[in-house]
Design an enzyme around this catalytic site. Structure first.
Site, mmCIF file in Angstrom:
data_model
loop_
_atom_site.group_PDB
_atom_site.id
_atom_site.type_symbol
_atom_site.label_atom_id
_atom_site.label_comp_id
_atom_site.label_asym_id
_atom_site.label_seq_id
_atom_site.Cartn_x
_atom_site.Cartn_y
_atom_site.Cartn_z
ATOM 1 N N GLN A 174 -5.222 -1.949 9.382
ATOM 2 C CA GLN A 174 -5.031 -3.248 8.725
ATOM 3 C C GLN A 174 -5.588 -4.371 9.606
ATOM 4 O O GLN A 174 -5.318 -4.436 10.798
ATOM 5 C CB GLN A 174 -3.536 -3.464 8.444
ATOM 6 C CG GLN A 174 -3.228 -4.680 7.589
ATOM 7 C CD GLN A 174 -3.699 -4.548 6.135
ATOM 8 O OE1 GLN A 174 -3.882 -3.451 5.623
ATOM 9 N NE2 GLN A 174 -3.899 -5.675 5.482
ATOM 10 N N ASP A 216 -11.518 2.119 3.737
ATOM 11 C CA ASP A 216 -11.762 0.679 3.600
ATOM 12 C C ASP A 216 -13.236 0.392 3.331
ATOM 13 O O ASP A 216 -13.596 -0.725 2.936
ATOM 14 C CB ASP A 216 -11.375 -0.048 4.900
ATOM 15 C CG ASP A 216 -10.001 -0.692 4.816
ATOM 16 O OD1 ASP A 216 -9.617 -1.109 3.712
ATOM 17 O OD2 ASP A 216 -9.340 -0.794 5.862
ATOM 18 N N LYS A 220 0.834 -1.213 0.000
ATOM 19 C CA LYS A 220 0.000 0.000 0.000
ATOM 20 C C LYS A 220 0.862 1.254 0.000
ATOM 21 O O LYS A 220 0.566 2.222 -0.701
ATOM 22 C CB LYS A 220 -0.953 -0.040 1.212
ATOM 23 C CG LYS A 220 -2.017 -1.128 1.049
ATOM 24 C CD LYS A 220 -2.904 -1.346 2.266
ATOM 25 C CE LYS A 220 -3.833 -2.548 1.980
ATOM 26 N NZ LYS A 220 -4.824 -2.818 3.026
HETATM 27 N N1 L34 Z 1 -8.227 -2.980 6.825
HETATM 28 N N2 L34 Z 1 -7.416 -5.058 6.215
HETATM 29 C C1 L34 Z 1 -7.933 -3.869 5.862
HETATM 30 N N3 L34 Z 1 -8.191 -3.545 4.576
HETATM 31 C C2 L34 Z 1 -7.901 -4.416 3.586
HETATM 32 O O1 L34 Z 1 -8.209 -4.114 2.315
HETATM 33 C C3 L34 Z 1 -7.332 -5.649 3.911
HETATM 34 N N4 L34 Z 1 -6.950 -6.565 2.955
HETATM 35 C C4 L34 Z 1 -7.098 -7.986 3.250
HETATM 36 C C5 L34 Z 1 -6.428 -8.241 4.610
HETATM 37 N N5 L34 Z 1 -6.669 -7.198 5.573
HETATM 38 C C6 L34 Z 1 -7.117 -5.959 5.248
HETATM 39 C C7 L34 Z 1 -5.921 -6.388 2.108
HETATM 40 O O2 L34 Z 1 -5.387 -5.311 1.907
HETATM 41 C C8 L34 Z 1 -6.333 -8.622 2.111
HETATM 42 N N6 L34 Z 1 -5.577 -7.543 1.504
HETATM 43 C C9 L34 Z 1 -4.635 -7.709 0.477
HETATM 44 C C10 L34 Z 1 -4.001 -6.613 -0.105
HETATM 45 C C11 L34 Z 1 -3.073 -6.783 -1.099
HETATM 46 C C12 L34 Z 1 -2.731 -8.014 -1.542
HETATM 47 C C13 L34 Z 1 -3.352 -9.124 -0.978
HETATM 48 C C14 L34 Z 1 -4.289 -8.957 0.026
HETATM 49 C C15 L34 Z 1 -1.704 -8.151 -2.601
HETATM 50 O O3 L34 Z 1 -1.128 -7.196 -3.014
HETATM 51 N N7 L34 Z 1 -1.426 -9.381 -3.057
HETATM 52 C C16 L34 Z 1 -0.426 -9.617 -4.060
HETATM 53 C C17 L34 Z 1 0.698 -10.451 -3.485
HETATM 54 C C18 L34 Z 1 1.343 -9.810 -2.302
HETATM 55 C C19 L34 Z 1 2.460 -10.631 -1.694
HETATM 56 O O4 L34 Z 1 3.389 -10.975 -2.423
HETATM 57 O O5 L34 Z 1 2.364 -10.940 -0.486
HETATM 58 C C20 L34 Z 1 -1.089 -10.344 -5.218
HETATM 59 O O6 L34 Z 1 -0.590 -10.235 -6.318
HETATM 60 O O7 L34 Z 1 -2.092 -11.014 -4.969
#
Ligand code: L34
Length: 296
Positions: free
Chosen positions: A98, A121, A54
């Protein structure tokens, strides 16, 4: 014939380009730089990684990101105090706490304390209520990201049968509601399945668009998917893998290798919904900043 891949990375890149231009315009024309406060309690490795994603995304579009990291024993009282400060700070347009939070903190107390106008959010009951009745509001990022990914990927949602697997407050429930809105880009017929659904495959096989947010690898296998279905995998699971530098690899909730042989279009993990979640957070932060400054 194997499915086409629907890349969230690509769609996110295009949207962030538009957003960077908009942030530039906001600054040039109105002297406004959107500010996002990200609160992280404890050091859950997945949360640390998402929060860092983020921060980088904010840098990409020139949103000011302010991180507030606290130890895992940070009290609920102290967290509520921090939120009150951020609510009162005019440089902060968006507040994100988060999840998950440590067990000693009541998530609802915390989310309810965020000023709804800064709730980027979209988890505050006020915003969720507005969403339910179709009023203008800040939409939850993952559900909104899934809708945008489908629309920008050329998938027509109108009149389609969407089967949602999962009923969480952050994905399944809001996404089902968004897609059944009487609005352009929605108007789907929506079925929601969950852990107490007997014989889930009976439902998933009926899906034109199957969206999976179950939090468990291989929840959906090829036999549960209709020929030609569109499959969106919201899951992000870490699987131990000594051959990887990080010691793990990411998989979704869908058996990708099997399901891609049946589906017409499928989102990968990583590179699918995750990047869209972060992109919609940027979108909400810009929208909150515009509202706060009375811009357009
Ligand atoms: N308050 N909590 C709050 N807001 C959110 O919107 C989230 N979420 C979920 C968990 N807790 C939260 C997220 O941000 C899940 N989540 C989230 C955000 C980004 C990614 C995955 C989950 C993401 O960027 N995933 C990448 C891989 C990242 C890595 O390598 O670890 C992808 O390509 O899927």
């Amino acid at each position: 014939m194997a499915a086409k891949k629907l890349s969230g990375t690509k769609v996110a890149r295009a949207m962030r380009k538009e957003m960077a231009a908009e942030v530039e315009r906001l600054k040039a024309d109105h002297g406004v730089v959107p500010g996002l406060a990200v609160v992280l309690v404890g050091d859950n490795p997945a949360s640390v990684s998402y929060v860092s994603g983020k921060r980088k995304a904010c840098e990409e579009v020139a949103i000011n990101s302010l991180e507030h990291k606290r130890d895992a024993d940070f009290t609920e009282e102290a967290l509520l105090e921090l939120i009150a400060e951020l609510n009162a700070d005019p440089a902060v347009n968006g507040i994100l706490v988060q999840l998950p939070l440590p067990d000693h903190i009541d998530e609802h107390h915390v989310l309810d304390a965020i000023d709804p106008s800064k709730d980027v959010d979209g988890f505050h009951p006020i915003n969720l209520g507005r969403m339910l009745v179709g009023e203008e509001c800040l939409l939850p990022c993952t559900p909104h990201g899934v809708q945008q990914l489908l629309l920008r990927g050329g998938v027509d949602i109108e009149g389609k049968h969407v089967v949602m697997v999962g009923r969480s407050n952050i994905v399944g429930k809001p996404l089902a509601n968004i897609l059944l809105q009487r609005k352009e880009g929605s108007n789907a017929t929506v079925t929601v399945c969950h852990t107490r659904t007997p014989d889930m495959a009976v439902h998933t096989r009926q899906a034109d668009i199957l969206i999976v947010a179950a939090g468990r690898p291989n929840t959906i296998t090829a036999d549960m998917v209709a020929d030609g279905a569109v499959v969106v995998d919201v899951g992000v699971n870490r699987i131990e893998d000594a051959s990887r530098e990080r010691g793990f690899r990411l998989v979704g909730d869908v058996d990708y290798a099997g399901v891609r042989e049946k589906a017409s279009l499928i989102t990968p993990v990583p590179g699918g919904v995750g990047p869209m979640t972060i992109t919609m957070l940027l979108h909400n932060t810009i929208a909150a900043a515009k509202t706060a400054h009375g811009v357009e």
